[in-house]
Design an enzyme around this catalytic site. Structure first.
Site, PDB file in Angstrom:
ATOM      1  N   HIS A 115       0.971  -1.202   0.044  1.00  0.00           N
ATOM      2  CA  HIS A 115      -0.036  -0.047  -0.036  1.00  0.00           C
ATOM      3  C   HIS A 115       0.859   1.219  -0.122  1.00  0.00           C
ATOM      4  CE1 HIS A 115      -4.379   1.335   1.167  1.00  0.00           C
ATOM      5  NE2 HIS A 115      -3.685   2.532   0.604  1.00  0.00           N
ATOM      6  N   GLU A 160      -3.506   0.363  -5.679  1.00  0.00           N
ATOM      7  CA  GLU A 160      -3.770   1.535  -6.725  1.00  0.00           C
ATOM      8  C   GLU A 160      -2.347   1.469  -7.434  1.00  0.00           C
ATOM      9  OE1 GLU A 160      -4.869   5.136  -5.044  1.00  0.00           O
ATOM     10  OE2 GLU A 160      -6.618   4.276  -3.914  1.00  0.00           O
TER      11      GLU A 160
END
Length: 254
Positions: A115, A160
């Site tokens: 992350h 992402e």
């Protein structure tokens, strides 16, 4: 005809956090370095953050008390592999206790392996743009999956990935803070999206392990549930939710 809309049995309602933003004290991470350099764009260092590292039990209990049945959180690579090739059994045991706490409260744990943050030692080698990144990341994922995989309900390999190259090498708002470094951005994108690291799920220790991992997002599988709905928050409800987590039927890719 009833006007009440019902979600299907097994639908997951949850909350999500990143490790670095909540645990506190991740001093071995590239983001800790980034927060403390003179030119940092960060408003303040993360410091102890929410101290989730020590308060995870009460936070998970609170989440379950709200009626949520899943929780997405990250494991910190910089803790698990603080120096290249040195894996901390103590930190892996810590994250396993977090997974146990989720199961104790009938909460399905969704684990994010990456992350945004990387260990500082990897940052010094070029970070995500390093030609060694895919192999190093794959090794880290395998070690973590071997230690934790049987307690993970679902997993997310990369959070992402589409923004990591641009934010760190073009915009300069994330480590390493480069601006208009198109070659570096391309190398980072190639490493994140164009290699088997992003496409291949992290291997699990056995075919009986629950939960599957995917390249860039959590991959919910099917969960079993009782046809009747006990009173929310009751002991019966907690046991039922724990059973749904325990018996969640998901395919483990190899």
């Amino acid at each position: 005809m009833s006007d009440t809309l019902r979600f299907p049995d097994g639908f997951l309602f949850g909350a999500s956090i990143s490790a670095y933003q909540t645990e506190g004290g991740n001093t071995n991470s590239d983001w800790w370095w980034w927060e403390h350099i003179e030119s940092t764009p960060c408003r303040e260092p993360s410091g102890d953050a929410c101290d989730f590292y020590h308060r995870y039990r009460e936070d998970i209990a609170m989440l379950a008390g709200f009626g949520l049945n899943c929780f997405r959180f990250g494991i910190e690579w910089a803790r698990i592999e603080p120096a290249e090739g040195e894996f901390s059994r103590a930190e892996l045991a810590h994250y396993r206790r977090m997974l146990d706490a989720c199961h104790e409260h009938g909460v399905a744990p969704i684990v994010t392996f990456h992350h945004f943050t990387i260990p500082k030692w990897l940052h010094d080698q070029g970070g995500i743009a390093s030609e060694r990144f895919p192999a190093l990341f794959e090794r880290y994922c395998d070690r973590a999956a071997q230690a934790l995989g049987d307690r993970i309900a679902y997993a997310c390999t990369l959070n992402e990935p589409q923004g990591l190259g641009s934010s760190g090498w073009l915009l300069g708002i994330n480590p390493p803070g480069h601006t208009d470094d198109r070659d570096g951005a391309q190398r980072a994108v190639d490493n994140l999206l164009g290699t088997k690291t992003a496409r291949r799920p992290a291997r699990r220790p056995s075919s009986s392990s629950r939960g599957s991992t995917t390249g860039s997002s959590s991959s919910p599988g099917r969960t079993t549930s009782s046809a009747s709905r006990p009173t929310p928050g009751s002991a019966t409800d907690r046991r039922a939710r724990a059973a749904r987590v325990t018996t969640g039927a998901t395919r483990c890719a190899s």
